[in-house]
Design a protein around this motif. Structure first.
Motif, PDB file in Angstrom:
ATOM      1  N   GLY A 198      24.237  16.260  63.961  1.00 49.97           N
ATOM      2  CA  GLY A 198      24.282  15.098  63.087  1.00 49.97           C
ATOM      3  C   GLY A 198      23.231  15.104  62.009  1.00 49.97           C
ATOM      4  O   GLY A 198      23.210  14.207  61.162  1.00 49.97           O
ATOM      5  N   LYS A 199      22.337  16.089  61.993  1.00 44.82           N
ATOM      6  CA  LYS A 199      21.289  16.122  60.978  1.00 44.82           C
ATOM      7  C   LYS A 199      21.526  17.200  59.929  1.00 44.82           C
ATOM      8  O   LYS A 199      20.687  17.428  59.078  1.00 44.82           O
ATOM      9  N   VAL A 200      22.672  17.877  60.035  1.00 45.24           N
ATOM     10  CA  VAL A 200      23.006  18.872  59.027  1.00 45.24           C
ATOM     11  C   VAL A 200      23.178  18.168  57.688  1.00 45.24           C
ATOM     12  O   VAL A 200      23.828  17.136  57.587  1.00 45.24           O
ATOM     13  N   SER A 201      22.579  18.714  56.663  1.00 44.13           N
ATOM     14  CA  SER A 201      22.625  18.086  55.354  1.00 44.13           C
ATOM     15  C   SER A 201      24.057  17.969  54.852  1.00 44.13           C
ATOM     16  O   SER A 201      24.838  18.913  54.924  1.00 44.13           O
ATOM     17  N   LEU A 202      24.406  16.790  54.359  1.00 38.82           N
ATOM     18  CA  LEU A 202      25.718  16.562  53.758  1.00 38.82           C
ATOM     19  C   LEU A 202      25.558  16.372  52.258  1.00 38.82           C
ATOM     20  O   LEU A 202      26.123  15.455  51.671  1.00 38.82           O
ATOM     21  N   ASN A 203      24.773  17.235  51.632  1.00 33.87           N
ATOM     22  CA  ASN A 203      24.606  17.109  50.198  1.00 33.87           C
ATOM     23  C   ASN A 203      25.941  17.377  49.515  1.00 33.87           C
ATOM     24  O   ASN A 203      26.832  18.019  50.074  1.00 33.87           O
ATOM     25  N   PRO A 204      26.117  16.889  48.287  1.00 35.76           N
ATOM     26  CA  PRO A 204      27.413  17.018  47.608  1.00 35.76           C
ATOM     27  C   PRO A 204      27.927  18.450  47.518  1.00 35.76           C
ATOM     28  O   PRO A 204      29.127  18.682  47.636  1.00 35.76           O
ATOM     29  N   GLU A 205      27.027  19.426  47.336  1.00 30.55           N
ATOM     30  CA  GLU A 205      27.464  20.810  47.237  1.00 30.55           C
ATOM     31  C   GLU A 205      28.067  21.290  48.555  1.00 30.55           C
ATOM     32  O   GLU A 205      29.088  21.992  48.568  1.00 30.55           O
ATOM     33  N   ILE A 207      29.480  19.381  50.948  1.00 32.57           N
ATOM     34  CA  ILE A 207      30.764  18.711  51.162  1.00 32.57           C
ATOM     35  C   ILE A 207      31.850  19.348  50.306  1.00 32.57           C
ATOM     36  O   ILE A 207      32.957  19.628  50.782  1.00 32.57           O
ATOM     37  N   MET A 208      31.546  19.610  49.045  1.00 35.09           N
ATOM     38  CA  MET A 208      32.543  20.213  48.156  1.00 35.09           C
ATOM     39  C   MET A 208      32.942  21.602  48.634  1.00 35.09           C
ATOM     40  O   MET A 208      34.125  21.959  48.618  1.00 35.09           O
ATOM     41  N   ARG A 209      31.981  22.386  49.083  1.00 33.60           N
ATOM     42  CA  ARG A 209      32.291  23.732  49.558  1.00 33.60           C
ATOM     43  C   ARG A 209      33.204  23.683  50.783  1.00 33.60           C
ATOM     44  O   ARG A 209      34.184  24.431  50.880  1.00 33.60           O
ATOM     45  N   VAL A 217      35.671  18.418  56.300  1.00 33.77           N
ATOM     46  CA  VAL A 217      34.267  18.596  56.654  1.00 33.77           C
ATOM     47  C   VAL A 217      33.953  17.675  57.827  1.00 33.77           C
ATOM     48  O   VAL A 217      34.310  16.492  57.827  1.00 33.77           O
ATOM     49  N   SER A 218      33.332  18.243  58.856  1.00 34.52           N
ATOM     50  CA  SER A 218      32.968  17.451  60.038  1.00 34.52           C
ATOM     51  C   SER A 218      31.653  16.732  59.797  1.00 34.52           C
ATOM     52  O   SER A 218      30.697  17.323  59.295  1.00 34.52           O
ATOM     53  N   VAL A 219      31.600  15.462  60.186  1.00 33.82           N
ATOM     54  CA  VAL A 219      30.416  14.628  59.984  1.00 33.82           C
ATOM     55  C   VAL A 219      29.921  14.158  61.344  1.00 33.82           C
ATOM     56  O   VAL A 219      30.661  13.523  62.097  1.00 33.82           O
ATOM     57  N   TYR A 220      28.675  14.494  61.663  1.00 32.99           N
ATOM     58  CA  TYR A 220      28.099  14.102  62.944  1.00 32.99           C
ATOM     59  C   TYR A 220      26.991  13.061  62.799  1.00 32.99           C
ATOM     60  O   TYR A 220      26.464  12.580  63.792  1.00 32.99           O
ATOM     61  N   GLY A 221      26.648  12.718  61.567  1.00 28.40           N
ATOM     62  CA  GLY A 221      25.536  11.797  61.364  1.00 28.40           C
ATOM     63  C   GLY A 221      25.909  10.334  61.378  1.00 28.40           C
ATOM     64  O   GLY A 221      25.050   9.471  61.232  1.00 28.40           O
ATOM     65  N   ILE A 222      27.197  10.033  61.537  1.00 26.64           N
ATOM     66  CA  ILE A 222      27.615   8.632  61.662  1.00 26.64           C
ATOM     67  C   ILE A 222      27.668   8.311  63.146  1.00 26.64           C
ATOM     68  O   ILE A 222      28.533   8.802  63.878  1.00 26.64           O
ATOM     69  N   LYS A 223      26.747   7.488  63.596  1.00 27.07           N
ATOM     70  CA  LYS A 223      26.601   7.182  65.020  1.00 27.07           C
ATOM     71  C   LYS A 223      27.150   5.787  65.325  1.00 27.07           C
ATOM     72  O   LYS A 223      26.975   4.850  64.538  1.00 27.07           O
ATOM     73  N   ARG A 320      33.228  12.856  66.513  1.00 27.62           N
ATOM     74  CA  ARG A 320      32.859  13.048  65.115  1.00 27.62           C
ATOM     75  C   ARG A 320      33.779  12.252  64.202  1.00 27.62           C
ATOM     76  O   ARG A 320      34.830  11.754  64.633  1.00 27.62           O
ATOM     77  N   VAL A 321      33.386  12.191  62.946  1.00 27.82           N
ATOM     78  CA  VAL A 321      34.250  11.719  61.865  1.00 27.82           C
ATOM     79  C   VAL A 321      34.519  12.916  60.974  1.00 27.82           C
ATOM     80  O   VAL A 321      33.617  13.722  60.714  1.00 27.82           O
ATOM     81  N   GLU A 322      35.748  13.071  60.527  1.00 30.86           N
ATOM     82  CA  GLU A 322      36.077  14.160  59.609  1.00 30.86           C
ATOM     83  C   GLU A 322      36.564  13.577  58.281  1.00 30.86           C
ATOM     84  O   GLU A 322      37.335  12.604  58.259  1.00 30.86           O
ATOM     85  N   LEU A 323      36.098  14.182  57.211  1.00 33.14           N
ATOM     86  CA  LEU A 323      36.586  13.865  55.870  1.00 33.14           C
ATOM     87  C   LEU A 323      37.621  14.920  55.513  1.00 33.14           C
ATOM     88  O   LEU A 323      37.324  16.112  55.517  1.00 33.14           O
ATOM     89  N   VAL A 324      38.834  14.475  55.239  1.00 26.37           N
ATOM     90  CA  VAL A 324      39.943  15.389  54.964  1.00 26.37           C
ATOM     91  C   VAL A 324      40.452  15.138  53.558  1.00 26.37           C
ATOM     92  O   VAL A 324      40.701  13.991  53.168  1.00 26.37           O
ATOM     93  N   LEU A 325      40.604  16.202  52.815  1.00 22.55           N
ATOM     94  CA  LEU A 325      41.042  16.097  51.421  1.00 22.55           C
ATOM     95  C   LEU A 325      42.461  15.572  51.332  1.00 22.55           C
ATOM     96  O   LEU A 325      43.374  16.079  51.998  1.00 22.55           O
ATOM     97  N   ARG A 326      42.677  14.554  50.524  1.00 22.01           N
ATOM     98  CA  ARG A 326      44.008  14.025  50.284  1.00 22.01           C
ATOM     99  C   ARG A 326      44.629  14.715  49.056  1.00 22.01           C
ATOM    100  O   ARG A 326      43.930  14.957  48.087  1.00 22.01           O
ATOM    101  N   PRO A 327      45.917  15.028  49.121  1.00 19.60           N
ATOM    102  CA  PRO A 327      46.561  15.674  47.964  1.00 19.60           C
ATOM    103  C   PRO A 327      46.667  14.721  46.769  1.00 19.60           C
ATOM    104  O   PRO A 327      46.606  13.505  46.936  1.00 19.60           O
TER     105      PRO A 327
END
Length: 327
Positions: A198-205, A207-209, A217-223, A320-327
């Motif tokens: 949950g402490k992995v950086s989620l900087n914009p670069e 997330i975009m990559r 992108v998997s998100v572990y920092g939302i508790k 976890r929470v995942e952010l999934v790209l929408r078409p």
């Protein structure tokens, strides 16, 4: 020309070719735990800050299935070495013995080992494809492993654990004499880092990559509070990072998907995952100014695990929470 000068010239030319062949790929380096076998160079290198690694520690027990596996998570280092032009006297037995000695000196617990194994045995030709399938690096030089020519001179595999105060380190090595001119081996090292979940950086670069390469992108920092959709205060930094990405990329829309482990009934976990995803969307809209409609929430309970649910480490990866790209 003087025969001595000719011999010296040939030696220098040979030495020059040898040095050129030994150059590592840019950015590559040995892991501090294990040095390379003399004469090796790094032909491919990869490191990831936090991943789940499916470590096979047993033989194939039925069609494309290895029963004995361990799910470990942490920082992954993948280092693929080659000894090009390897003379015949460098046997795979010697490379294997050298790394086995290094394991012993490091106080490692040997999880399994195999020298010149048969096809389905630990380290065998059929085994490696099944063992590495969950994390095999596509389109990389390490695809040469266990695909040697008719002059191939044997294979080996080693798996072990080194216990350290900061947590165990798992090491897996897969190697072979690929041909009469090449010895190659892949070293995978996983430094377990449960405390960093949950402490992995989620900087914009980042997330975009991840969205560009994987679509998610998997998100572990939302508790969340236990068995609840209440977002805990220490989630704020992660929410800020997601909001910063969305504001920097106004054309991107996302699904926000909640995931749980498999503890409890599916129907309960499904509702919980939906509520947690909805709470995340609401927090980003209400507290961070993200426009309504850019984020759609959904929950899938434990239908898409990233790791085994048999261990706490695996269950933590699945919550976890995942952010999934929408078409």
């Amino acid at each position: 020309m003087n025969p001595l000068k000719i011999a010296l010239l040939l030696f220098l030319i040979t030495l020059g070719f040898g040095l050129a062949a030994q150059e590592d790929v840019p950015g590559a380096k040995d892991h501090p735990l294990l040095s390379r076998y003399p004469g090796s160079h790094i032909a491919w290198y990869q490191t990831k800050k936090y991943v789940a690694y499916d470590l096979a520690t047993g033989p194939i027990t039925r069609y494309r299935h290895i029963e004995d596996r361990q799910e470990v998570a942490g920082q992954l280092y993948r280092i693929y070495y080659e000894i090009e032009g390897a003379p015949a006297e460098i046997s795979i037995d010697e490379v294997y013995a050298d790394y086995l000695r290094a394991f012993e000196r490091a106080g490692a617990t040997i999880l399994n080992q195999g020298l010149r194994p048969k096809g389905n045995d630990f380290g065998g030709s059929q085994w490696v494809g099944v063992a590495l399938a969950p994390q095999s690096p596509p389109n990389s030089p390490s695809s040469k492993l266990f695909a040697g020519t008719s002059s191939s001179g044997g294979k080996f595999a080693l798996a072990g654990r080194i216990d350290r105060p900061t947590g165990p380190v798992y090491v897996a090595i897969y190697g072979e004499r690929h041909s009469n001119k090449l010895v190659n081996y892949l070293v995978d090292i996983i430094e377990t880092k449960d405390a960093e979940l949950g402490k992995v950086s989620l900087n914009p670069e980042y997330i975009m990559r991840e969205l560009t390469e994987r679509g998610t992108v998997s998100v572990y920092g939302i508790k969340f509070a236990y068995d609840s959709a209440e977002i805990l205060p220490d989630s704020e930094e992660t929410l800020k990072q997601i909001a910063a990405f969305l504001k920097a990329n106004p054309g991107i829309k996302l699904y926000v998907v909640g995931h749980t482990d498999n503890q409890g009934e599916f129907s309960y976990n499904h509702r919980l995952s939906q509520r947690r995803a909805a709470a995340t969307v609401k927090a980003l809209e209400d507290r961070h100014g993200i426009a309504s409609g850019r984020l759609l929430s959904e929950g899938v309970a434990f239908l898409a695990p990233k790791a085994t649910n048999k261990t706490e480490e695996g269950r933590a990866l699945n919550r976890r929470v995942e952010l999934v790209l929408r078409p």
